[in-house]
Design an enzyme around this catalytic site. Structure first.
Site, PDB file in Angstrom:
ATOM      1  N   HIS A 183      -6.630   1.730   2.936  1.00  0.00           N
ATOM      2  CA  HIS A 183      -7.706   0.752   2.802  1.00  0.00           C
ATOM      3  C   HIS A 183      -8.724   1.010   3.907  1.00  0.00           C
ATOM      4  CE1 HIS A 183      -5.004  -2.276   5.314  1.00  0.00           C
ATOM      5  NE2 HIS A 183      -5.038  -1.072   5.846  1.00  0.00           N
ATOM      6  N   GLN A 224     -13.672   1.621  -1.189  1.00  0.00           N
ATOM      7  CA  GLN A 224     -13.689   0.221  -0.775  1.00  0.00           C
ATOM      8  C   GLN A 224     -14.898  -0.023   0.122  1.00  0.00           C
ATOM      9  OE1 GLN A 224      -9.970  -0.778   1.214  1.00  0.00           O
ATOM     10  NE2 GLN A 224      -9.078  -1.534  -0.698  1.00  0.00           N
ATOM     11  N   ARG A 260      -4.170   5.973  -2.486  1.00  0.00           N
ATOM     12  CA  ARG A 260      -2.880   5.313  -2.712  1.00  0.00           C
ATOM     13  C   ARG A 260      -2.000   6.157  -3.602  1.00  0.00           C
ATOM     14  NH1 ARG A 260      -4.370  -1.063  -2.747  1.00  0.00           N
ATOM     15  NH2 ARG A 260      -5.640  -0.932  -0.861  1.00  0.00           N
ATOM     16  N   TRP A 297       0.840  -1.202   0.000  1.00  0.00           N
ATOM     17  CA  TRP A 297       0.000   0.000   0.000  1.00  0.00           C
ATOM     18  C   TRP A 297       0.873   1.250   0.000  1.00  0.00           C
ATOM     19  CZ3 TRP A 297      -0.872  -4.086   3.502  1.00  0.00           C
ATOM     20  CH2 TRP A 297      -2.017  -4.872   3.228  1.00  0.00           C
ATOM     21  N   VAL A 317      -5.058 -11.313   8.264  1.00  0.00           N
ATOM     22  CA  VAL A 317      -5.919 -12.496   8.211  1.00  0.00           C
ATOM     23  C   VAL A 317      -5.065 -13.763   8.123  1.00  0.00           C
ATOM     24  CG1 VAL A 317      -7.979 -11.416   7.198  1.00  0.00           C
ATOM     25  CG2 VAL A 317      -6.136 -12.226   5.696  1.00  0.00           C
ATOM     26  N   ALA A 357     -13.028 -11.345   7.689  1.00  0.00           N
ATOM     27  CA  ALA A 357     -13.019  -9.976   7.179  1.00  0.00           C
ATOM     28  C   ALA A 357     -12.843 -10.036   5.673  1.00  0.00           C
ATOM     29  CB  ALA A 357     -11.888  -9.174   7.809  1.00  0.00           C
TER      30      ALA A 357
HETATM   31  N1  PHE Z   1      -7.507  -4.293   2.970  1.00  0.00           N
HETATM   32  C1  PHE Z   1      -7.152  -5.186   1.915  1.00  0.00           C
HETATM   33  C2  PHE Z   1      -6.709  -4.387   0.685  1.00  0.00           C
HETATM   34  O1  PHE Z   1      -6.998  -3.234   0.593  1.00  0.00           O
HETATM   35  C3  PHE Z   1      -8.313  -6.092   1.521  1.00  0.00           C
HETATM   36  C4  PHE Z   1      -8.709  -7.027   2.615  1.00  0.00           C
HETATM   37  C5  PHE Z   1      -9.643  -6.676   3.592  1.00  0.00           C
HETATM   38  C6  PHE Z   1      -8.145  -8.289   2.679  1.00  0.00           C
HETATM   39  C7  PHE Z   1      -9.982  -7.550   4.587  1.00  0.00           C
HETATM   40  C8  PHE Z   1      -8.500  -9.192   3.667  1.00  0.00           C
HETATM   41  C9  PHE Z   1      -9.419  -8.801   4.615  1.00  0.00           C
HETATM   42  O2  PHE Z   1      -6.037  -4.906  -0.180  1.00  0.00           O
END
Ligand code: PHE
Length: 356
Positions: A186, A226, A212, A165, A269, A323
């Site tokens: 995010h 998002q 970003r 990111w 995760v 998530a």
């Molecule tokens: N936050 C991650 C992204 O922007 C996406 C994501 C959210 C992945 C929640 C797993 C769980 O790439």
């Protein structure tokens, strides 16, 4: 008579004066001409009055007759004046009616009606699906702390995953416990904020803008939307994650859509996965849209990492959760067959008005 002016002379002059006055009056087309004429002929020092001054020189018995005639002439001129003024007003009105004519039967100017932006349309649709699945909509700040955007999500300062990111940092003094200020990359920090504030169970979706620092191209924008999802409870499992996201994909892209879960990596995760749907253009056969893979990636997801649960004081031995996070424009592009993300924010109504 002293100056030799006779009654006949005055009568002749009166008649000549009336003819002259009537002739002039007949040519007038404006109020100002008429006003000048009134002063010149009928005013207190006008021509008729002047003529009447000569009456004094006539023999007494002739004065009434000539005086009466003079008054009759005056009266006729006053009448003619009124008639002329009325005619001028009529002409002016007729002219105005003609030049300012309004055709009330012509069709009106169409009024342009606004409409929702395609991002809003799809965002509303996505939130609608999760609302029906029992998720609550929450929001978090776009200007975030490192602590929420990274640290609490199991991404320490030197972790290479931060490179996933590219971040816009805000020029502010970093604080000891929250770190640097930044534009969130995010919506995952909203997960942490919700868990910090709420004891389990939680079931939320968090829509919003993310930022970003990257070069834009057909599939990358520096600012986009998002939707984050988070569900935590006792015994929440990967099966729940699959069930919810499969229902979501079916609702948004149709019942016949096949849904695929692939292993993937996100620091917050474990296990992590990315979800793809069968390409709705070629139905999985392979085409340009799915780059001949038959699949279109729509989101990232996984089971909430025990370290994240611990960081928000959730007991990982008792609670588990899943998530997910998806890009709204990406979903809109797949849904509507849009091949360049830059169309969304280039303010071109020809693009925007195609989606309702
Ligand atoms: N936050 C991650 C992204 O922007 C996406 C994501 C959210 C992945 C929640 C797993 C769980 O790439």
């Amino acid at each position: 008579m002293a100056d030799g002016t006779t009654a006949a002379d005055i009568v002749a002059q009166l008649e000549a004066l009336e003819r002259e006055a009537q002739d002039k009056l007949a040519e007038f087309t404006s109020d100002s001409d008429v006003n000048e004429w009134r002063t010149a002929y009928l005013g207190r020092s006008g021509k008729v009055t002047q003529l009447l001054r000569g009456l004094g020189g006539l023999p007494k018995e002739e004065r009434p007759r000539v005086g009466q005639l003079a008054n009759t002439v005056k009266g006729r001129l006053a009448e003619a004046l009124e008639a002329r003024q009325a005619a001028i007003q009529r002409d002016q009105l007729a002219g105005a009616l003609q030049s300012e004519a309004l055709d009330v039967t012509l069709p009106g100017e169409p009024v342009r009606v606004g409409q929702l932006h395609p991002t809003s349309l799809v965002l509303n649709e996505i939130l609608g699906v999760f609302e029906r699945l029992g998720f609550q909509v929450v929001e978090g700040p776009e200007v975030e702390w490192d602590r929420y955007n990274f640290a609490m999500l199991n991404i320490p300062a030197d972790h290479p995953a931060r490179d996933m990111w590219d971040t816009f940092y805000v020029e502010a003094e970093p604080t000891k416990s929250f770190g640097s200020m930044l534009l969130r990359t995010h919506t995952s920090p909203v997960q942490v904020r919700v868990m910090e504030d709420t004891p389990p169970p939680v079931r939320v979706v968090a829509p919003g803008r993310v930022y970003r620092n990257e070069a834009t191209d057909a599939s990358h924008e520096a600012i986009f939307y998002q939707v984050e999802g988070l569900a935590v409870d006792e015994r929440t499992s990967m099966a729940d994650l699959k069930g919810v996201l499969t229902a979501f994909a079916h609702d948004l892209f149709g019942e016949k859509t096949r849904v695929r879960f692939n292993c993937s990596y996100f620091p917050f995760v474990e296990p992590g996965a990315e979800v793809s749907i069968s390409c709705h253009v070629c139905d999985g056969g392979g085409c340009r849209v799915c780059k001949h893979t038959g699949w279109l990636e729509i989101l990232g997801c996984g089971m909430v990492h025990p370290s994240v649960l611990e960081a928000v004081n959730y007991d990982p031995a008792r609670y588990s959760g899943f998530a997910f996070g998806m890009g709204v424009e990406r979903i809109a592009m797949l849904k509507y067959g849009i091949d360049d993300i830059r169309y969304f924010y280039s303010n071109d109504v020809r693009f925007l008005q195609q989606f309702r």
